[in-house]
Write a protein that holds these residues in place. Structure first.
Motif, PDB file in Angstrom:
ATOM      1  N   PRO A  29       1.554  -7.728  18.914  1.00  0.00           N
ATOM      2  CA  PRO A  29       2.015  -6.360  19.376  1.00  0.00           C
ATOM      3  C   PRO A  29       3.615  -6.213  19.784  1.00  0.00           C
ATOM      4  N   THR A  30       4.219  -7.503  19.548  1.00  0.00           N
ATOM      5  CA  THR A  30       5.736  -7.609  19.432  1.00  0.00           C
ATOM      6  C   THR A  30       6.385  -7.321  18.248  1.00  0.00           C
ATOM      7  N   TYR A  31       5.711  -7.726  17.112  1.00  0.00           N
ATOM      8  CA  TYR A  31       6.226  -7.441  15.624  1.00  0.00           C
ATOM      9  C   TYR A  31       6.588  -6.019  15.344  1.00  0.00           C
ATOM     10  N   ALA A  32       7.843  -5.963  15.443  1.00  0.00           N
ATOM     11  CA  ALA A  32       8.360  -4.568  15.111  1.00  0.00           C
ATOM     12  C   ALA A  32       7.939  -3.978  13.793  1.00  0.00           C
ATOM     13  N   LYS A  33       7.895  -4.827  12.766  1.00  0.00           N
ATOM     14  CA  LYS A  33       7.574  -4.407  11.489  1.00  0.00           C
ATOM     15  C   LYS A  33       6.364  -3.773  11.316  1.00  0.00           C
ATOM     16  N   GLY A  34       5.296  -4.044  11.974  1.00  0.00           N
ATOM     17  CA  GLY A  34       4.117  -3.399  12.207  1.00  0.00           C
ATOM     18  C   GLY A  34       4.182  -2.145  12.373  1.00  0.00           C
ATOM     19  N   TYR A  35       4.857  -1.793  13.585  1.00  0.00           N
ATOM     20  CA  TYR A  35       5.294  -0.308  13.863  1.00  0.00           C
ATOM     21  C   TYR A  35       5.990   0.216  13.006  1.00  0.00           C
ATOM     22  N   ALA A  71       4.262   9.121  13.740  1.00  0.00           N
ATOM     23  CA  ALA A  71       5.181   8.396  13.285  1.00  0.00           C
ATOM     24  C   ALA A  71       6.365   8.297  14.153  1.00  0.00           C
ATOM     25  N   LEU A  72       6.820   9.319  14.816  1.00  0.00           N
ATOM     26  CA  LEU A  72       7.853   9.098  15.930  1.00  0.00           C
ATOM     27  C   LEU A  72       7.725   8.200  17.019  1.00  0.00           C
ATOM     28  N   LYS A  73       6.212   8.092  17.344  1.00  0.00           N
ATOM     29  CA  LYS A  73       5.554   7.031  18.382  1.00  0.00           C
ATOM     30  C   LYS A  73       5.979   5.696  18.069  1.00  0.00           C
ATOM     31  N   ASP A  74       5.696   5.451  16.840  1.00  0.00           N
ATOM     32  CA  ASP A  74       6.029   4.228  16.337  1.00  0.00           C
ATOM     33  C   ASP A  74       7.108   3.716  16.190  1.00  0.00           C
ATOM     34  N   PHE A  75       8.005   4.768  15.478  1.00  0.00           N
ATOM     35  CA  PHE A  75       9.551   4.360  15.380  1.00  0.00           C
ATOM     36  C   PHE A  75      10.381   4.390  16.843  1.00  0.00           C
ATOM     37  N   LYS A  76       9.584   5.120  17.778  1.00  0.00           N
ATOM     38  CA  LYS A  76      10.177   4.793  19.166  1.00  0.00           C
ATOM     39  C   LYS A  76      10.094   3.302  19.525  1.00  0.00           C
ATOM     40  N   GLN A  77       8.802   2.898  19.350  1.00  0.00           N
ATOM     41  CA  GLN A  77       8.598   1.547  19.563  1.00  0.00           C
ATOM     42  C   GLN A  77       9.147   0.527  18.788  1.00  0.00           C
ATOM     43  N   VAL A  78       9.600   0.630  17.517  1.00  0.00           N
ATOM     44  CA  VAL A  78      10.446  -0.146  17.007  1.00  0.00           C
ATOM     45  C   VAL A  78      12.089  -0.005  17.741  1.00  0.00           C
ATOM     46  N   ALA A  79      12.362   0.913  18.325  1.00  0.00           N
ATOM     47  CA  ALA A  79      13.766   1.112  18.915  1.00  0.00           C
ATOM     48  C   ALA A  79      13.580   0.482  20.139  1.00  0.00           C
ATOM     49  N   ARG A  80      12.490   0.547  20.978  1.00  0.00           N
ATOM     50  CA  ARG A  80      12.604  -0.328  22.206  1.00  0.00           C
ATOM     51  C   ARG A  80      12.294  -1.605  21.999  1.00  0.00           C
ATOM     52  N   HIS A 108       1.088  -1.363   0.015  1.00  0.00           N
ATOM     53  CA  HIS A 108      -0.018   0.159  -0.119  1.00  0.00           C
ATOM     54  C   HIS A 108       0.962   1.156  -0.114  1.00  0.00           C
ATOM     55  N   ILE A 109       1.845   1.410   0.868  1.00  0.00           N
ATOM     56  CA  ILE A 109       2.787   2.402   0.711  1.00  0.00           C
ATOM     57  C   ILE A 109       3.400   2.730  -0.418  1.00  0.00           C
ATOM     58  N   ARG A 110       3.766   1.608  -1.182  1.00  0.00           N
ATOM     59  CA  ARG A 110       4.537   1.733  -2.456  1.00  0.00           C
ATOM     60  C   ARG A 110       3.249   2.258  -3.632  1.00  0.00           C
ATOM     61  N   SER A 153       6.248   4.657   8.948  1.00  0.00           N
ATOM     62  CA  SER A 153       6.594   5.125   7.567  1.00  0.00           C
ATOM     63  C   SER A 153       5.315   5.645   6.918  1.00  0.00           C
ATOM     64  N   ALA A 154       4.332   5.171   6.934  1.00  0.00           N
ATOM     65  CA  ALA A 154       2.967   5.676   6.367  1.00  0.00           C
ATOM     66  C   ALA A 154       2.510   7.213   6.861  1.00  0.00           C
ATOM     67  N   ASN A 155       2.594   6.874   8.221  1.00  0.00           N
ATOM     68  CA  ASN A 155       2.335   8.344   8.788  1.00  0.00           C
ATOM     69  C   ASN A 155       3.229   9.341   8.592  1.00  0.00           C
ATOM     70  N   MET A 156       4.616   8.958   8.650  1.00  0.00           N
ATOM     71  CA  MET A 156       5.664  10.193   8.052  1.00  0.00           C
ATOM     72  C   MET A 156       5.447  10.662   6.677  1.00  0.00           C
ATOM     73  N   LEU A 157       4.901   9.731   5.739  1.00  0.00           N
ATOM     74  CA  LEU A 157       4.646  10.259   4.420  1.00  0.00           C
ATOM     75  C   LEU A 157       3.524  11.133   4.453  1.00  0.00           C
ATOM     76  N   MET A 158       2.446  10.838   5.219  1.00  0.00           N
ATOM     77  CA  MET A 158       1.265  11.548   5.372  1.00  0.00           C
ATOM     78  C   MET A 158       1.465  12.915   6.234  1.00  0.00           C
ATOM     79  N   GLY A 159       2.639  13.250   6.598  1.00  0.00           N
ATOM     80  CA  GLY A 159       3.016  14.369   7.411  1.00  0.00           C
ATOM     81  C   GLY A 159       2.619  14.378   8.946  1.00  0.00           C
ATOM     82  N   LYS A 160       2.158  13.207   9.419  1.00  0.00           N
ATOM     83  CA  LYS A 160       1.940  12.893  10.869  1.00  0.00           C
ATOM     84  C   LYS A 160       3.075  12.538  11.725  1.00  0.00           C
ATOM     85  N   PHE A 161       3.914  13.499  11.699  1.00  0.00           N
ATOM     86  CA  PHE A 161       5.332  13.122  12.369  1.00  0.00           C
ATOM     87  C   PHE A 161       5.273  12.643  13.886  1.00  0.00           C
ATOM     88  N   LYS A 162       4.423  13.293  14.685  1.00  0.00           N
ATOM     89  CA  LYS A 162       4.176  12.847  16.079  1.00  0.00           C
ATOM     90  C   LYS A 162       4.056  11.147  16.097  1.00  0.00           C
TER      91      LYS A 162
END
Length: 124
Positions: free
Chosen positions: A83-89, A105-114, A62-64, A94-103
């Motif tokens: 909920p433990t599958y990092a690729k979901g986050y 997106a950041l929340k999901d990327f922090k979950q990936v980092a955790r 869908h992103i592509r 990534s999709a939120n970032m492309l839509m300009g929903k940066f906050k």
């Protein structure tokens, strides 16, 4: 030894058929046939709707195709299933970032980092 298929939804689970559809979808995705890959991921999900990977992969297709709302919905479903599958986050971020929903997106990327504190790619 025979093991019965998991019946977590009200549908019949065909795990082997779903994996075959996912393999076909992955091959189509690699060839940049994103719309056809999407159809094959749809088939995989119809055969086994309990697999987070299928939803995360379909989210990437869908992103592509720049179908970002659908990408967020599929990534969110992947997270609900596992909920433990990092690729979901990562896909939802990534999709939120492309839509300009940066906050969001950041929340999901922090979950990936955790979830992957030792992965050097996550920090980039």
């Amino acid at each position: 030894s025979f093991s019965a298929p998991q019946m977590e939804t009200d549908g019949v689970v065909d795990a082997a058929g779903a994996e075959a559809a996912k393999a076909e979808a992955n091959a189509l995705f690699q060839q940049k046939h994103y719309a056809k890959a999407l159809e094959a991921y749809d088939r995989a999900i119809q055969l086994n709707a309990n697999n987070a990977v299928y939803f995360a992969n379909r989210a990437f297709a869908h992103i592509r195709l720049e179908e970002l709302g659908s990408a967020v919905a599929d990534a969110t479903e992947a997270i609900r299933i596992d909920p433990t599958y990092a690729k979901g986050y990562y896909r939802r971020g990534s999709a939120n970032m492309l839509m300009g929903k940066f906050k969001l997106a950041l929340k999901d990327f922090k979950q990936v980092a955790r979830a992957n504190p030792k992965d050097p790619h996550v920090r980039k």
